[in-house]
Design a protein around this motif. Structure first.
Motif, PDB file in Angstrom:
ATOM      1  N   UNK A   1       0.741  -1.145  -0.115  1.00 32.13           N
ATOM      2  CA  UNK A   1       0.099  -0.078   0.031  1.00 32.13           C
ATOM      3  C   UNK A   1       0.839   1.371  -0.143  1.00 32.13           C
ATOM      4  N   UNK A   2       2.032   1.119   0.604  1.00 36.94           N
ATOM      5  CA  UNK A   2       3.039   2.378   0.748  1.00 36.94           C
ATOM      6  C   UNK A   2       3.910   2.173  -0.464  1.00 36.94           C
ATOM      7  N   UNK A   3       3.825   3.144  -1.576  1.00 37.23           N
ATOM      8  CA  UNK A   3       4.861   3.129  -2.627  1.00 37.23           C
ATOM      9  C   UNK A   3       6.316   3.431  -2.266  1.00 37.23           C
ATOM     10  N   UNK A   4       6.337   3.783  -1.183  1.00 36.06           N
ATOM     11  CA  UNK A   4       7.676   4.419  -0.563  1.00 36.06           C
ATOM     12  C   UNK A   4       8.627   3.104  -0.018  1.00 36.06           C
ATOM     13  N   UNK A   5       8.006   1.989   0.091  1.00 39.71           N
ATOM     14  CA  UNK A   5       8.847   0.983   0.622  1.00 39.71           C
ATOM     15  C   UNK A   5       8.626  -0.265  -0.329  1.00 39.71           C
TER      16      UNK A   5
ATOM     17  N   UNK B   1      10.982  -4.650   5.532  1.00 41.82           N
ATOM     18  CA  UNK B   1      10.734  -3.561   4.698  1.00 41.82           C
ATOM     19  C   UNK B   1      11.774  -2.871   4.526  1.00 41.82           C
ATOM     20  N   UNK B   2      12.083  -2.295   3.304  1.00 41.42           N
ATOM     21  CA  UNK B   2      13.037  -1.164   2.905  1.00 41.42           C
ATOM     22  C   UNK B   2      12.718  -0.157   2.145  1.00 41.42           C
TER      23      UNK B   2
ATOM     24  N   UNK C   1      17.023   3.065  -1.035  1.00 43.33           N
ATOM     25  CA  UNK C   1      17.888   2.767   0.215  1.00 43.33           C
ATOM     26  C   UNK C   1      18.484   1.375  -0.614  1.00 43.33           C
ATOM     27  N   UNK C   2      19.898   1.032  -0.299  1.00 43.29           N
ATOM     28  CA  UNK C   2      20.691   0.004  -0.572  1.00 43.29           C
ATOM     29  C   UNK C   2      20.325  -1.277   0.019  1.00 43.29           C
ATOM     30  N   UNK C   3      19.813  -2.174  -0.885  1.00 44.10           N
ATOM     31  CA  UNK C   3      19.367  -3.459  -0.019  1.00 44.10           C
ATOM     32  C   UNK C   3      20.643  -4.211   0.519  1.00 44.10           C
TER      33      UNK C   3
ATOM     34  N   UNK D   1      17.366  -1.540   8.083  1.00 41.51           N
ATOM     35  CA  UNK D   1      18.032  -0.357   8.605  1.00 41.51           C
ATOM     36  C   UNK D   1      19.278   0.165   7.659  1.00 41.51           C
ATOM     37  N   UNK D   2      19.559   1.264   7.397  1.00 44.10           N
ATOM     38  CA  UNK D   2      20.774   1.547   6.561  1.00 44.10           C
ATOM     39  C   UNK D   2      21.333   2.795   7.220  1.00 44.10           C
ATOM     40  N   UNK D   3      22.204   3.088   6.960  1.00 46.18           N
ATOM     41  CA  UNK D   3      22.904   4.488   7.624  1.00 46.18           C
ATOM     42  C   UNK D   3      22.839   5.473   6.416  1.00 46.18           C
ATOM     43  N   UNK D   4      22.809   6.782   6.758  1.00 44.98           N
ATOM     44  CA  UNK D   4      22.648   7.797   5.734  1.00 44.98           C
ATOM     45  C   UNK D   4      24.099   8.229   5.257  1.00 44.98           C
TER      46      UNK D   4
END
Length: 98
Positions: A17-21, A34-35, A39-41, A95-98
């Motif tokens: 439902x959330x196209x951001x993930x 979820x990612x 973001x880098x898998x 989780x990925x670091x920025x």
């Protein structure tokens, strides 16, 4: 979802439902991750293990648009039954670091 092996209907997910993930499933135990898009898998999986079965995520994560495990035969061969219901499922965030 409906199992192709034993014809049992069961809850799974069939759309995001959330196209951001993006959603992923652990192929060992069926845990859902979820990612965030973009973001880098590889970074999200690197050196991490599934909190449910302790499998290395680098070896077991698979992107999914529909997923679930049949509660009767534990099969993963299924099709969408067309009977949609909105349900909330627990997912783990990669989780990925920025």
């Amino acid at each position: 979802l409906t199992c192709n092996s034993c014809e049992v209907d069961f809850f799974g997910y069939s759309e995001v439902r959330d196209s951001e993930v993006k959603l992923y499933e652990c192929t060992d135990c069926g845990a859902i991750f979820s990612l965030a898009n973009g973001a880098s898998l590889e970074e999200g999986m690197q050196g991490k293990f599934c909190p449910d079965c302790n499998a290395p995520l680098e070896e077991t994560l698979e992107e999914k648009t529909a997923a679930g495990i049949c509660p009767m035969c534990e099969g993963r061969d299924y099709y969408g039954s067309g009977a949609a219901e909105e349900v909330e499922l627990e997912t783990y965030c990669l989780e990925v670091s920025n």
